[in-house]
Design an enzyme around this catalytic site. Structure first.
Site, PDB file in Angstrom:
ATOM      1  N   HIS A  48      33.494  35.829  39.750  1.00  0.00           N
ATOM      2  CA  HIS A  48      34.429  35.207  38.800  1.00  0.00           C
ATOM      3  C   HIS A  48      35.249  34.066  39.433  1.00  0.00           C
ATOM      4  O   HIS A  48      35.187  32.936  38.957  1.00  0.00           O
ATOM      5  CB  HIS A  48      35.305  36.284  38.160  1.00  0.00           C
ATOM      6  CG  HIS A  48      36.449  35.738  37.364  1.00  0.00           C
ATOM      7  ND1 HIS A  48      36.269  34.958  36.242  1.00  0.00           N
ATOM      8  CD2 HIS A  48      37.801  35.827  37.532  1.00  0.00           C
ATOM      9  CE1 HIS A  48      37.455  34.614  35.752  1.00  0.00           C
ATOM     10  NE2 HIS A  48      38.398  35.125  36.514  1.00  0.00           N
ATOM     11  N   HIS A  72      42.914  32.861  42.390  1.00  0.00           N
ATOM     12  CA  HIS A  72      43.812  33.047  41.247  1.00  0.00           C
ATOM     13  C   HIS A  72      44.000  34.501  40.821  1.00  0.00           C
ATOM     14  O   HIS A  72      45.011  34.841  40.231  1.00  0.00           O
ATOM     15  CB  HIS A  72      43.360  32.204  40.050  1.00  0.00           C
ATOM     16  CG  HIS A  72      42.230  32.796  39.267  1.00  0.00           C
ATOM     17  ND1 HIS A  72      40.915  32.563  39.570  1.00  0.00           N
ATOM     18  CD2 HIS A  72      42.218  33.628  38.196  1.00  0.00           C
ATOM     19  CE1 HIS A  72      40.143  33.224  38.719  1.00  0.00           C
ATOM     20  NE2 HIS A  72      40.904  33.879  37.871  1.00  0.00           N
ATOM     21  N   GLU A  76      47.172  39.397  41.236  1.00  0.00           N
ATOM     22  CA  GLU A  76      47.159  40.346  40.128  1.00  0.00           C
ATOM     23  C   GLU A  76      46.343  41.594  40.471  1.00  0.00           C
ATOM     24  O   GLU A  76      46.738  42.714  40.182  1.00  0.00           O
ATOM     25  CB  GLU A  76      46.558  39.638  38.900  1.00  0.00           C
ATOM     26  CG  GLU A  76      46.327  40.534  37.709  1.00  0.00           C
ATOM     27  CD  GLU A  76      47.550  40.591  36.799  1.00  0.00           C
ATOM     28  OE1 GLU A  76      48.061  39.516  36.491  1.00  0.00           O
ATOM     29  OE2 GLU A  76      47.959  41.698  36.414  1.00  0.00           O
ATOM     30  N   ASP A  77      45.188  41.408  41.095  1.00  0.00           N
ATOM     31  CA  ASP A  77      44.224  42.504  41.221  1.00  0.00           C
ATOM     32  C   ASP A  77      44.030  43.074  42.625  1.00  0.00           C
ATOM     33  O   ASP A  77      43.285  44.021  42.800  1.00  0.00           O
ATOM     34  CB  ASP A  77      42.832  42.039  40.725  1.00  0.00           C
ATOM     35  CG  ASP A  77      42.857  41.691  39.251  1.00  0.00           C
ATOM     36  OD1 ASP A  77      43.762  42.177  38.558  1.00  0.00           O
ATOM     37  OD2 ASP A  77      41.983  40.939  38.810  1.00  0.00           O
ATOM     38  N   ASP A 139      39.714  29.624  34.124  1.00  0.00           N
ATOM     39  CA  ASP A 139      39.651  31.090  34.144  1.00  0.00           C
ATOM     40  C   ASP A 139      39.241  31.603  32.768  1.00  0.00           C
ATOM     41  O   ASP A 139      38.327  32.416  32.629  1.00  0.00           O
ATOM     42  CB  ASP A 139      41.050  31.616  34.526  1.00  0.00           C
ATOM     43  CG  ASP A 139      41.152  33.135  34.438  1.00  0.00           C
ATOM     44  OD1 ASP A 139      40.244  33.813  34.964  1.00  0.00           O
ATOM     45  OD2 ASP A 139      42.142  33.622  33.865  1.00  0.00           O
TER      46      ASP A 139
END
Ligand code: MN
Length: 716
Positions: A48, A72, A76-77, A139
């Protein structure tokens, strides 16, 4: 799956080796961070960010943007943090990743048009660097292109959001190629049957269409050559969403859409654009009213081209666009074309160019109310006068910058504002004067017994809140002054032997109202309540004419002889003033025993402040009045405000209020503000009789274990 070497290869065609090395380093970082994660498609998660940065490298964007594309999703992950990224890849990259993370966390599921526009503005306002939006759009583009692996409801939600928010955002920034893809994917998942029907129509038309395209292109090419113009001619079947849009807009069926093909001629300079237009018009008859000159009148997003519809070789309408190479770049990639890496020129000059372009776009969109200069800063404070916040249900509200929970409450409903008792911002209780930030979620706590306070006028920013608060206070003050007037009149009436209640009922006041040139009895009473006319002046008019003068003197004597009734105005004596409306200032809440001073407020009688009240220093000296406490301070309770700073600990509130109850002290109101540093603030208005009683109770509260500090405080 795209490989990093493909991205590095393409980057090295326009970026210096140090930049390419940084991209490689970001790849290694991202691969380590996402190690072991799998996408729904079964591919490694890393695919991704790779695809996202590939979209960005296609736009020829700078290294910071491509690096941010690779990183990016790490904040977050994965375990990675913004400071860590900033340290390894520079603050610019850190800021872009942080911005993308912030926007990605939000859910925009609203369908309303106006709402969507607010969200688009909010995103622009939140992204203090346009590259945040470029990464976010890349994204979204990759996510929506792999939507087949998601559940159906999720597909619909993402498609909805894409068509409502992101495609228009791409359009607004002139990112035509990205816009088209977002629209097509969006339609595919939101209206699969319509999408299938149109694609099928396009396929059916394909063979026939291609032959037609070749024929028309050939004819145009021939005319160009005859006139020594070098140019590219291209024909293409329009994309699904634009056909859908046309069908919907004009209420046509697919068979009725004959202009499914668009032709484009790209030439070298502006003069040639108009020459080619003339040549095309001599070849085929133009359709009247279908010529648009976007070169001399560019679109809001700076798009430039000549558009004309003509009757083609087979009697069909065809649309032709004519533009220069430069206009073409801009038409395809919009803002990204300006952000793309250019070697020449200093960074500063490039930025200036980019931002002047962006400013023009937004100026023309009419979003900026004045031509404020935001070029001086690199940040994109396009809407610095506005802040966008959420209701708990995810609705977006637009407020002026610096607006507070009270402003927000009034945008919900006047009643919510009028009974606003507290507020939570992002789940945390905050003081009502806290300025709101973009993206905050606000919850208002209402209490039917609470009402607007004059202090709110000090911090509200919206006109609506201001006018509603003033209106409320006005109504309230009028009611209070009427009640006070009746009290004053009744008191004076008792001295003069007049039954005021009876006189009101029997209409005896009516001629008096006229005599004082008022229209309504309430206006007369209000004047009494505000101290503009004394009760005695009014009541004298009710006496028989011959009694009016001597009776006045008699009344004076009678008045002096009587004991002072215990009411608020008599707790104070004011030299040379009689029957004036007395208010105790809410900023300093004076108590008997405090040194005090009076202030003649326009239309509001006299306000009593403590002599050391900070507000007194700013008052007009000629309106200050010497006042002193009467002899009955023990009889009357007055409000006092105290502030208790204590540990965030269960039961603290109960302990303090329990102590007050034990001392026989009433609590007028209380507010609990939990702070960030483990400390809380309790704000009480309590009823006490004297300063000594107040300081006594402050001492007792201070001795409680969880309490750190207690002070007598001023409002606001
Ligand atoms: Mn992502």
């Amino acid at each position: 799956m795209i490989r990093i070497t493909d991205i590095l290869d393409q980057a090295s065609t326009y970026l210096p080796p140090t930049d390419v090395a940084l991209i490689q380093k970001a790849y290694v970082f991202s691969a380590a961070a996402h190690a072991g994660q799998i996408r729904l498609s079964g591919e490694p998660y890393l695919s991704h960010p790779l695809e996202v940065s590939n979209i960005l490298v296609d736009l020829r964007l700078d290294a910071a943007t491509i690096v941010a594309g690779l990183l990016h999703d790490t904040v977050e992950d994965t375990d990675a943090s913004v400071p860590q990224i900033a340290e390894q890849f520079g603050p610019e990259v850190g800021a872009i990743v942080e911005g993308v993370t912030k926007i990605s966390k939000m859910n925009f599921e609203s369908k309303e048009q106006a709402q969507a526009e607010n969200i688009r503005k909010m995103i622009l306002a939140m992204a203090d660097d346009i590259r945040v939006i470029l990464v976010k759009l890349a994204d979204r583009l990759h996510n929506i292109s792999t939507l087949e692996f998601q559940k159906e409801y999720k597909q619909r939600a993402i498609a909805q959001e894409t068509l409502g928010i992101y495609a228009p955002l791409a359009n607004r920034l002139g990112l035509y190629r990205i816009k088209v893809q977002l629209e097509n994917y969006g339609l595919q998942y939101l209206k699969p049957d319509v999408y299938a029907q149109i694609s099928e129509g396009i396929n059916r038309y394909q063979d026939q269409g291609q032959a037609y395209i070749d024929k028309v292109c050939g004819m145009i090419q021939d005319v160009l050559e005859q006139n020594d113009i070098k140019g590219r001619v291209k024909g293409r079947i329009k994309h699904v969403y634009s056909i859908y849009h046309k069908m919907k807009q004009r209420g046509l069926t697919l068979d009725q859409i004959f202009d499914m093909i668009a032709f484009r001629v790209v030439v070298n300079n502006l003069r040639e654009c108009y020459t080619v237009l003339g040549l095309v018009h001599s070849l085929w008859k133009p359709v009247p009213g279908k010529f648009k000159d976007y070169i001399s009148m560019p679109k809001a997003n700076m798009y430039q081209s000549l558009h004309s519809t003509v009757i083609g070789p087979e009697g069909e309408r065809i649309e032709i666009q004519i533009r220069t190479e430069e206009m073409h770049q801009l038409a395809e990639n919009g803002v990204a074309a300006h952000w793309s890496y250019k070697e020449r020129g200093s960074k500063k000059a490039q930025d200036a160019e980019r931002f002047s372009w962006l400013r023009q776009i937004l100026d023309w969109q009419g979003d900026l109310k004045d031509s404020r200069d935001f070029m001086s800063t690199l940040s994109l404070d396009l809407f610095q006068d506005e802040v966008y916040v959420f209701t708990p249900r995810g609705q977006v509200k637009e407020l002026p910058e610096g607006a507070t929970p009270v402003d927000f409450a009034y945008t919900i409903h006047t009643e919510v504002g009028n009974h606003c008792a507290g507020a939570k911002v992002n789940g945390r209780i905050v003081p009502l004067n806290t300025p709101l930030k973009n993206g905050d979620t606000i919850e208002i706590i209402t209490d039917a017994s609470r009402s607007p306070s004059r202090d709110w006028l000090q911090f509200v920013k919206s006109g609506k809140a201001r006018s509603r608060i003033k209106h409320w206070i006005g109504t309230e003050e009028r009611a209070r002054s009427l009640a006070l007037a009746k009290e004053l009149l009744e008191k004076e009436g008792r001295r003069m032997g007049i039954n005021v209640g009876k006189a009101i009922k029997s209409g005896e006041f009516d001629p008096v109202v006229k005599e004082f040139s008022f229209r309504h009895i309430d206006d007369l009473f209000s004047a009494v309540g505000h101290g503009r006319i004394t009760a005695r002046q009014v009541l004298r008019k009710l006496l028989p004419k011959e009694e009016q003068k001597p009776e006045e003197r008699k009344a004076d004597k009678a008045g002096q002889a009587q004991p002072k009734p215990k009411d608020s105005s008599d707790a104070i004596s004011i030299k040379g003033v009689d029957g004036v409306l007395i208010r105790y200032a809410q900023c300093c809440n004076p108590l008997p025993g405090d040194p005090i001073i009076g202030y003649i407020s326009r239309g509001l009688g006299v306000t009593v402040h403590t002599q050391d009240c900070p507000n007194v220093a700013n008052m007009e000296v000629e309106r200050l009045l010497d006042v002193s406490w009467g002899g009955e301070e023990e009889s009357k309770v007055l409000p006092a405000r105290i502030k208790v700073v204590c540990k965030n600990q269960r039961g603290v509130l109960g302990m303090v209020s329990g102590l007050l109850a034990k001392e026989g002290i009433n609590i007028d109101s209380g507010q609990f503000n939990s702070g960030v540093d483990g400390m809380s603030e309790l704000d009480f208005v309590i009823e006490v009789k004297t300063t000594s009683q107040l300081y006594g109770i402050i001492e007792k509260i201070r001795k409680l274990e969880a309490v750190q500090e207690v002070t007598r405080s001023s409002a606001g």
